[in-house]
Design an enzyme around this catalytic site. Sequence first.
Site, short mmCIF file in Angstrom:
data_model
loop_
_atom_site.label_atom_id
_atom_site.label_comp_id
_atom_site.label_asym_id
_atom_site.label_seq_id
_atom_site.Cartn_x
_atom_site.Cartn_y
_atom_site.Cartn_z
N GLY A 43 0.79 -1.23 0.00
CA GLY A 43 0.00 0.00 0.00
C GLY A 43 0.82 1.27 0.00
O GLY A 43 0.28 2.35 -0.24
N CYS A 81 -18.72 -11.79 -20.46
CA CYS A 81 -20.01 -11.80 -21.16
C CYS A 81 -19.96 -12.74 -22.36
O CYS A 81 -20.87 -13.55 -22.56
CB CYS A 81 -20.34 -10.37 -21.60
SG CYS A 81 -22.08 -10.11 -21.98
N CYS A 118 -26.12 -11.55 -21.52
CA CYS A 118 -25.80 -12.88 -21.03
C CYS A 118 -26.55 -13.24 -19.76
O CYS A 118 -26.32 -14.30 -19.19
CB CYS A 118 -24.30 -13.05 -20.83
SG CYS A 118 -23.68 -12.24 -19.35
N CYS A 150 -22.76 -6.41 -19.29
CA CYS A 150 -21.52 -6.69 -18.55
C CYS A 150 -20.44 -5.70 -18.97
O CYS A 150 -20.21 -5.47 -20.16
CB CYS A 150 -21.00 -8.08 -18.89
SG CYS A 150 -21.87 -9.43 -18.13
N CYS A 167 -27.55 -8.73 -16.84
CA CYS A 167 -26.97 -8.31 -18.11
C CYS A 167 -27.96 -8.61 -19.25
O CYS A 167 -28.52 -9.70 -19.33
CB CYS A 167 -25.66 -9.05 -18.36
SG CYS A 167 -24.99 -8.83 -20.02
#
Lengths: 303, 200
Positions: A35, A275, A247, A269, A244
Amino acid sequence: MTATSETWSYNFAYLDEQTKRMIRRAILKAIAIPGYQVPFASREMPMPYGWGTGGVQVTASILGPDDVLKVIDQGSDDTTNAVAIRGFFEKTAGVATTTATEEASVIQTRHRIPETPLSETQVLVYQVPIPEPMRYLEPREAETRKMHALQEYGLMHVKLYEDIARHGHIATTYAYPVKVSGRYVMDPSPTPKFDNPKMDNSPALQLFGAGREKRIYAVPPFTQVTSLDFEDHPFAVQTFEEPCALCAAEGVFLDEVVLDDRGGRMFVCSDTNHCEERRAAGHRGRLSGDPTKTEDASQGERP
Amino acid sequence: MAVAAIAPGFADPVFDAQKAFRTVMDAMAHPGRVHELQTALAPPAPLSPVAAAVLLTLADFETTLWLGETLTKTPAVADWLRFHTGTVLTEDPGEATFAAIADPMRLPPLGAFAQGTLDYPDRSTTLILQVETLDPSAGPTLEGPGIDGTARLLPAPLAETFWLEARRNADLFPRGVDFLLAAPGKIAALPRSTRIVEGD
């Protein structure tokens, strides 16, 4: 050797070896201090700042001839940035590229984490515009550096609190600040906060490169990544009312696509590979245009 | 010393360095895990081929290198490293980017090396310790970033005080030094972020 001087007029993966060594040293320190933003001597790349020069330099420094590279831009393999960077490494490193998440060993990404869970053998490289999570609150680098040194992150919480005071909830939806391994507050790059939970305890190594701002940082595998929040306003990801349209996937991040000027729209998506794979597996959404069915695909009726 | 006496470096500087780096990166990302690192290097003894590969991969004119007592006794080691990397040798471990130690029984106190500052914790020494064995089924239990649950690692030989010092080093986080442990054909890492929770 796979290369001949005829096909390559520059070093493998574009960068010279000294630059790679400098970036590699920064990557190792970044992994050792999860980090923390390690300063590095970012180079001019043959693309403008803002097009992923940080991510490209990190990718160029880790890439080997056996790697398989995937590049995504907002989840898509097929948008300008993704196509250009993929082409760049095909040309300068001659590495194999793919759009399939599970085939890739290195995935460079701009602002999404693939929906397919990553594995231990994969490295995710993020393109980062502004690495400092408190930059918009405190423009002075010397001050933010001191804040990180002293773990003085009150300002970040004030920002989230102001969100609540103004909107009734934490309105930050992307670049949502996280705390890494209980120590450093980090900008996860402008990924939607939907992806924050995927960073937590991920088996893949995550590297972040900011070219213009000259910083590299990292989240090692199996590292705790916590999204900042309050007890009475816990962190929550976006939810979508419908699956979606292509899909029928649920529980994935969806992009809104405007269909006409009468309020028609569809949600698809954001991860195009996910997808496509679902559609190849036979999943059909509301507007997938399956020729075997005669659904009304012309309307995106939404209130 | 005649130039002709200097042993060769990487046969393929680009791909050998890349391979070694990925191994070191994987090791650093998975503290305690032992990784294979094969190299054809034949550096002057007592510098080990694995430690040599790490230094050729990471050291150059921008870095400083401190050599442990055993390594300074053989001038050919410094000559070889200087010739191949151009790195600046220093006698002050507090200034060193890298430190290579061939005899880990004679490791100086860790406080002597650069610890980094709270503002810039990255400005600390990476220690390359040459050991004979790396046993992932013995030694103290490790946990922290990069470790799925817990891991174990017993490098040998090590000075008795090593784990006590390593524990203090981890307490300094985000300051502190990072270790690369180089055994023949193998490497493991112990970054400052790794907590040494039990055993010795």
